[in-house]
Scaffold this motif. Structure first.
Motif, PDB file in Angstrom:
ATOM      1  N   PHE A   1       0.830  -1.205   0.000  1.00 54.25           N
ATOM      2  CA  PHE A   1       0.000   0.000   0.000  1.00 54.25           C
ATOM      3  C   PHE A   1       0.870   1.262   0.000  1.00 54.25           C
ATOM      4  N   ILE A   2       1.964   1.225   0.756  1.00 55.84           N
ATOM      5  CA  ILE A   2       2.873   2.374   0.784  1.00 55.84           C
ATOM      6  C   ILE A   2       3.506   2.579  -0.589  1.00 55.84           C
ATOM      7  N   LEU A   3       3.888   1.478  -1.231  1.00 54.94           N
ATOM      8  CA  LEU A   3       4.448   1.569  -2.583  1.00 54.94           C
ATOM      9  C   LEU A   3       3.419   2.157  -3.548  1.00 54.94           C
ATOM     10  N   ASN A   4       2.193   1.680  -3.462  1.00 54.10           N
ATOM     11  CA  ASN A   4       1.135   2.206  -4.332  1.00 54.10           C
ATOM     12  C   ASN A   4       0.876   3.681  -4.049  1.00 54.10           C
ATOM     13  N   GLN A   5       0.915   4.066  -2.766  1.00 51.21           N
ATOM     14  CA  GLN A   5       0.715   5.469  -2.400  1.00 51.21           C
ATOM     15  C   GLN A   5       1.773   6.352  -3.054  1.00 51.21           C
ATOM     16  N   SER A   6       3.008   5.893  -3.051  1.00 56.41           N
ATOM     17  CA  SER A   6       4.093   6.659  -3.659  1.00 56.41           C
ATOM     18  C   SER A   6       3.927   6.749  -5.174  1.00 56.41           C
ATOM     19  N   ILE A   7       3.468   5.665  -5.797  1.00 57.31           N
ATOM     20  CA  ILE A   7       3.258   5.670  -7.247  1.00 57.31           C
ATOM     21  C   ILE A   7       2.150   6.653  -7.621  1.00 57.31           C
ATOM     22  N   VAL A   8       1.054   6.633  -6.860  1.00 61.77           N
ATOM     23  CA  VAL A   8      -0.059   7.539  -7.144  1.00 61.77           C
ATOM     24  C   VAL A   8       0.367   8.994  -6.922  1.00 61.77           C
ATOM     25  N   ASP A   9       1.068   9.260  -5.823  1.00 60.15           N
ATOM     26  CA  ASP A   9       1.530  10.629  -5.546  1.00 60.15           C
ATOM     27  C   ASP A   9       2.552  11.090  -6.588  1.00 60.15           C
ATOM     28  N   LEU A  10       3.366  10.167  -7.076  1.00 60.22           N
ATOM     29  CA  LEU A  10       4.299  10.498  -8.150  1.00 60.22           C
ATOM     30  C   LEU A  10       3.540  10.906  -9.410  1.00 60.22           C
ATOM     31  N   THR A  11       2.477  10.174  -9.726  1.00 54.41           N
ATOM     32  CA  THR A  11       1.655  10.509 -10.889  1.00 54.41           C
ATOM     33  C   THR A  11       0.995  11.873 -10.718  1.00 54.41           C
ATOM     34  N   SER A  12       0.475  12.148  -9.506  1.00 53.80           N
ATOM     35  CA  SER A  12      -0.118  13.460  -9.231  1.00 53.80           C
ATOM     36  C   SER A  12       0.901  14.568  -9.444  1.00 53.80           C
ATOM     37  N   SER A  13       2.132  14.355  -8.984  1.00 56.60           N
ATOM     38  CA  SER A  13       3.190  15.356  -9.133  1.00 56.60           C
ATOM     39  C   SER A  13       3.497  15.611 -10.601  1.00 56.60           C
ATOM     40  N   MET A  14       3.495  14.551 -11.402  1.00 57.10           N
ATOM     41  CA  MET A  14       3.731  14.712 -12.842  1.00 57.10           C
ATOM     42  C   MET A  14       2.632  15.546 -13.481  1.00 57.10           C
ATOM     43  N   PHE A  15       1.376  15.262 -13.105  1.00 57.13           N
ATOM     44  CA  PHE A  15       0.270  16.043 -13.667  1.00 57.13           C
ATOM     45  C   PHE A  15       0.342  17.502 -13.230  1.00 57.13           C
ATOM     46  N   LEU A  16       0.790  17.748 -12.011  1.00 60.68           N
ATOM     47  CA  LEU A  16       0.951  19.127 -11.545  1.00 60.68           C
ATOM     48  C   LEU A  16       1.907  19.888 -12.453  1.00 60.68           C
ATOM     49  N   ILE A  17       3.018  19.253 -12.782  1.00 60.95           N
ATOM     50  CA  ILE A  17       4.005  19.901 -13.664  1.00 60.95           C
ATOM     51  C   ILE A  17       3.438  20.085 -15.064  1.00 60.95           C
ATOM     52  N   ILE A  18       2.757  19.055 -15.581  1.00 60.81           N
ATOM     53  CA  ILE A  18       2.209  19.132 -16.935  1.00 60.81           C
ATOM     54  C   ILE A  18       1.191  20.264 -17.050  1.00 60.81           C
ATOM     55  N   PHE A  19       0.296  20.358 -16.044  1.00 57.46           N
ATOM     56  CA  PHE A  19      -0.718  21.405 -16.097  1.00 57.46           C
ATOM     57  C   PHE A  19      -0.107  22.789 -15.887  1.00 57.46           C
ATOM     58  N   ALA A  20       0.942  22.875 -15.074  1.00 58.48           N
ATOM     59  CA  ALA A  20       1.599  24.159 -14.844  1.00 58.48           C
ATOM     60  C   ALA A  20       2.321  24.648 -16.093  1.00 58.48           C
ATOM     61  N   LEU A  21       2.822  23.713 -16.905  1.00 56.63           N
ATOM     62  CA  LEU A  21       3.586  24.073 -18.091  1.00 56.63           C
ATOM     63  C   LEU A  21       2.810  23.895 -19.389  1.00 56.63           C
ATOM     64  N   SER A  22       1.512  23.595 -19.271  1.00 53.66           N
ATOM     65  CA  SER A  22       0.733  23.310 -20.481  1.00 53.66           C
ATOM     66  C   SER A  22       0.696  24.540 -21.383  1.00 53.66           C
ATOM     67  N   LEU A  23       0.901  24.294 -22.676  1.00 53.83           N
ATOM     68  CA  LEU A  23       0.912  25.380 -23.648  1.00 53.83           C
ATOM     69  C   LEU A  23      -0.479  25.974 -23.823  1.00 53.83           C
ATOM     70  N   GLU A  24      -0.520  27.287 -23.928  1.00 53.01           N
ATOM     71  CA  GLU A  24      -1.766  27.970 -24.228  1.00 53.01           C
ATOM     72  C   GLU A  24      -2.115  27.789 -25.703  1.00 53.01           C
ATOM     73  N   THR A  25      -3.391  27.794 -25.998  1.00 53.72           N
ATOM     74  CA  THR A  25      -3.818  27.726 -27.385  1.00 53.72           C
ATOM     75  C   THR A  25      -5.046  28.605 -27.574  1.00 53.72           C
ATOM     76  N   SER A  26      -5.156  29.217 -28.702  1.00 48.41           N
ATOM     77  CA  SER A  26      -6.274  30.119 -28.955  1.00 48.41           C
ATOM     78  C   SER A  26      -7.442  29.401 -29.620  1.00 48.41           C
ATOM     79  N   GLN A  27      -7.209  28.179 -30.129  1.00 44.30           N
ATOM     80  CA  GLN A  27      -8.257  27.459 -30.830  1.00 44.30           C
ATOM     81  C   GLN A  27      -8.263  25.988 -30.436  1.00 44.30           C
ATOM     82  N   TYR A  28      -9.474  25.457 -30.253  1.00 39.70           N
ATOM     83  CA  TYR A  28      -9.671  24.035 -29.985  1.00 39.70           C
ATOM     84  C   TYR A  28     -10.299  23.438 -31.241  1.00 39.70           C
ATOM     85  N   ILE A  29      -9.485  22.730 -32.030  1.00 35.25           N
ATOM     86  CA  ILE A  29      -9.921  22.267 -33.342  1.00 35.25           C
ATOM     87  C   ILE A  29      -9.809  20.744 -33.417  1.00 35.25           C
ATOM     88  N   GLY A  30     -10.844  20.118 -33.987  1.00 30.88           N
ATOM     89  CA  GLY A  30     -10.817  18.693 -34.259  1.00 30.88           C
ATOM     90  C   GLY A  30     -10.893  17.823 -33.015  1.00 30.88           C
TER      91      GLY A  30
END
Length: 349
Positions: free
Chosen positions: A61-90
């Motif tokens: 469970f501790i190993l799984n907790q670390s894996i899930v928290d690691l994934t959350s940390s990755m998403f935090l970085i991805i969303f913080a650095l996500s490129l802006e876009t002016s159009q949502y196409i396709g």
């Protein structure tokens, strides 16, 4: 968790093409994400290095907790650095609008829900180990433990798939609207609070109250110092000696289980500290209360909640001796490798 239901709102999210969304808030999220990746990667490496003979089911469970928290940390970085876009196409535009726009960070909140339910599963494992220890090995076999962990990934984020918001691409822009009326949104927001925060907290609180009562009432007595125990006769000396030896060998196991239980209990306390302000803030907001999304209090609650992605590693480091020993070995081995490289380099020059 994603308790961001609102009443009667419509948000259009046009963006400037090619610009990084780097304001002070996202910088904080980026820093938390980097720390989370470093801490949880270290936790995973150390847990995997713990000898199997000294490991227990709770380590899964501790190993799984670390894996899930690691994934959350990755998403935090991805969303913080996500490129802006002016159009949502396709098709890509539809995907970005529904899962990657400011109105929906679904992946991030899914990992938060999984983390909460995994922590709840850990408390149930500890409750069984302490309160129902005679049935522990039968209930928490390796197969059953893996099944519980898989169930966490299904049950935890279940509420996240309720269509709280309508996200549609209209004229190449991502339009975000409430799915229902303000009353129904309040009901859904309250349900999210109950499912992803209140129920796990009640389960964990009950488990640890019972555990604390059990530990306080059953302290380990020093072997061989019981004044009420009669001295063994010659006939049963060997039998008594073997019993004492078996009991003395069992004491380290009792101490280790107690330390693990205390560690998991501290994880629960840290979780409460990190997530309570955010969850109760959104509860009152979903019930019609005010909330300034640009205010300091809102950003403080989010910042504190995100800190839970790396706080567990510090708890392991301070409370788990095996964790400390493996960490020292890893650091010492790394220092020796650096020293050898620098010595060979200086000698070659």
């Amino acid at each position: 968790m994603d308790n961001t239901t609102t009443s009667d709102f419509s948000i259009s999210t046009p963006r400037n093409h090619g610009l990084l969304n780097l304001n002070i808030v996202n910088v904080f999220h980026l820093v938390i994400g980097v720390i989370g990746i470093l801490c949880n990667t270290l936790s995973i490496v150390i847990i995997l290095k713990i000898p199997v003979s000294k490991s227990s089911r709770v380590n899964l469970f501790i190993l799984n907790q670390s894996i899930v928290d690691l994934t959350s940390s990755m998403f935090l970085i991805i969303f913080a650095l996500s490129l802006e876009t002016s159009q949502y196409i396709g098709v890509l535009g539809e995907f970005l609008c529904r899962f990657w726009s400011p109105g929906s960070h679904k992946f991030l909140f899914v990992t938060f829900a999984i983390s909460t339910f995994n922590l709840t599963a850990m408390s149930i494992e500890r409750y069984t180990a302490v309160i129902h220890h005679l049935n522990y090995k039968k209930l928490f076999t390796r197969r059953n433990t893996v099944f519980i962990i898989v169930s966490v990934y299904i049950l935890g984020p279940l509420a996240q798939f309720i269509p709280i918001l309508k996200l549609n691409v209209i004229d190449a822009k991502c339009e975000v609207k409430a799915s229902w009326s303000s009353v129904k949104n309040s009901i859904v927001g309250t349900f999210l609070f109950i499912w992803e925060f209140l129920i796990p907290c009640l389960v964990m609180t009950y488990a640890y109250v019972m555990i604390i009562r059990k530990l306080r009432s059953s302290s380990v007595q020093p072997l061989g110092n019981d004044p009420n125990r009669a001295s063994p006769t010659n006939a049963d000396t060997s039998g008594s000696s073997s019993a004492v030896t078996a009991a003395s060998q069992n004491i380290p196991n009792q101490i280790r289980h107690k330390n693990i239980t205390i560690t998991v209990f501290i994880l629960f306390i840290v979780y409460i500290i990190c997530w309570s302000p955010n969850q109760f803030t959104f509860l009152q907001f979903n019930l019609g209360g005010p909330l300034d999304f640009s205010g300091g209090w809102y950003h403080f609650t989010v910042f504190l909640a995100f800190c839970n992605t790396f706080s567990n590693t510090f708890v392991y480091a301070f409370k788990q001796r095996h964790f400390q020993n493996v960490l020292k070995n890893v650091l010492c081995r790394r220092a020796e490798e650096i020293h050898e490289v620098s010595t060979s380099t200086s000698g070659g020059s």
